[in-house]
Design an enzyme around this catalytic site. Sequence first.
Site, PDB file in Angstrom:
ATOM      1  N   HIS A 114     -21.826  39.291 -28.361  1.00 53.79           N
ATOM      2  CA  HIS A 114     -21.320  37.926 -28.128  1.00 53.79           C
ATOM      3  C   HIS A 114     -19.916  37.728 -28.707  1.00 53.79           C
ATOM      4  O   HIS A 114     -19.570  36.650 -29.192  1.00 53.79           O
ATOM      5  CB  HIS A 114     -22.278  36.884 -28.714  1.00 53.79           C
ATOM      6  CG  HIS A 114     -23.660  36.948 -28.140  1.00 53.79           C
ATOM      7  ND1 HIS A 114     -23.969  36.451 -26.892  1.00 53.79           N
ATOM      8  CD2 HIS A 114     -24.813  37.472 -28.641  1.00 53.79           C
ATOM      9  CE1 HIS A 114     -25.256  36.653 -26.649  1.00 53.79           C
ATOM     10  NE2 HIS A 114     -25.781  37.281 -27.689  1.00 53.79           N
ATOM     11  N   ASN A 141     -29.947  32.267 -24.514  1.00 55.24           N
ATOM     12  CA  ASN A 141     -29.148  32.854 -23.443  1.00 55.24           C
ATOM     13  C   ASN A 141     -29.249  31.990 -22.194  1.00 55.24           C
ATOM     14  O   ASN A 141     -29.944  30.968 -22.180  1.00 55.24           O
ATOM     15  CB  ASN A 141     -29.634  34.271 -23.113  1.00 55.24           C
ATOM     16  CG  ASN A 141     -29.213  35.295 -24.155  1.00 55.24           C
ATOM     17  OD1 ASN A 141     -28.160  35.179 -24.762  1.00 55.24           O
ATOM     18  ND2 ASN A 141     -30.051  36.294 -24.368  1.00 55.24           N
TER      19      ASN A 141
END
Length: 499
Positions: free
Chosen positions: A59, A132
């Site tokens: 990320h 997510n």
Amino acid sequence: MEKSDTTRPTMTTESGNAIPNNQNSLTAGPRGPMLMQDYALIEKMAHFNRERVPERVVHAKGYGAHGTFTITQDISKFTRAKLFSKVGNSCPMFARFSTVGGESGSADIARDPRGFSLKFYTEEGNWDLVGNNTPIFFIRDPLKFSDFIRTQKRDPGTHLKPHWRRWDYWSLSPEAIHQVMILYSDRGTPYSARFMHGYGSHTFSFWNNAGERTWVKFHLISQQGIKNASDAEATRLMGENPDSSTKDLHDAIAAGDFPKWTMKVQLMPERDAETYKWNPFDLTKVWPHDDYPLHDVGVMELNRNVENYFAEVEQAAFEPSNVVPGIGFSPDKVLQNRILSYGDAHRYRMGVNYQQVPINQPKAPVATYNRDGLLRVDGNGGGGVDYEPNSFNGPKEDPSVAEPPIRIDGNADRYTTYPGDDNDLYGQPRALWEKALDDQGRTNLVENIVGSMSNPTMGIADPRPIQERMLKHWHKVHPDLGGRIAKGLGLDQRRQAAE
């Protein structure tokens, strides 16, 4: 307009010492060597050399915005969390969106799952929902996480990203098939954060004042609708504007077009988990909505852009361990590991006092005996006692906020994630192919998989062993899916089906 010299502040060092000259270094004569006593130069370069904190392992490419979360439906019978105690309650929040595998300079629209991390600044402390844009993930045992992530990173020899690495891993890890199909569907390249749903992904729990537990899954449904880019359009946008989603979100908020998401939950009575047809704590599984329908909870609105990317986005630290009374965990193995690993990663990346950074500070009072450490920037507890229990009126525990016990029954062992049941591995992927995708969606999925598994993209001299091993899984998901992928790769469909 530029301020006049009489109104502009004097430039100083970090210690507040005025700087007489910021254009010329201190030297011994106009052509002589530099002097070590030029403290302004030394501080300037030393700070510059340390301006980058270590990049997130996953990320790394992200962007975010501030907003509010407002309760629209009463669910207080399920949870004692004060945020959910009545309709109309609201709290400030911060959202960070990201890709998973790419570096900080990679393209927003690359085919990759999207991180969807939310920090709610509630009156009882920070609640982080770290999920997510997909309701599931590639693994169901955390022991496999680092291995999986490495397949999405660069090859240690060539420093390239050949696709054979991911397909080799997935062909040997069939629990990933469900998520792989989502990744290579149209949902794998969302046009922007505004046009995608978000999920807590894991199973969490609610618990109320009576100590009753309900298993829960969180869904954030985009009120802007869903918009995805085709594979060709995504490739074009990667070259034209690698920051396309970052810009889209920023520009929308700047124009007053504030994006919104409806928070919904699925609720499962605690006892249902013992007999449900799938393990409800398996991160590779969804709960079908026919069994556990969605219930509205509230609305999230993003309405303020960040003013400084590093301070507010790069230093934002989300962790699933941040919960408030009334919200708890579950036996989900991957969630259990994330409770530990996220805080550990933040302490490595930013130091032990990372929660004192303003973007991470709760709005609720903080009372802890933690002391010292790098970059402690508050009063460090003053002269108060730094141990507990104590007889000097220091903070004390509150048993009333203890989460109810979770029933546990089993012997300690390393249990396989493969129950030997094809329906466990391929049942939900088959439903995705048959029911969730339309004809065009199926065609796009096949084309995207073939494009990634084809010989040039795989980046290996002989990809056929990996291709054939993967095709066995595609045939088990559905013969039509396997046959169409085999045809696209130019492999013998009949022989693959027979195997």
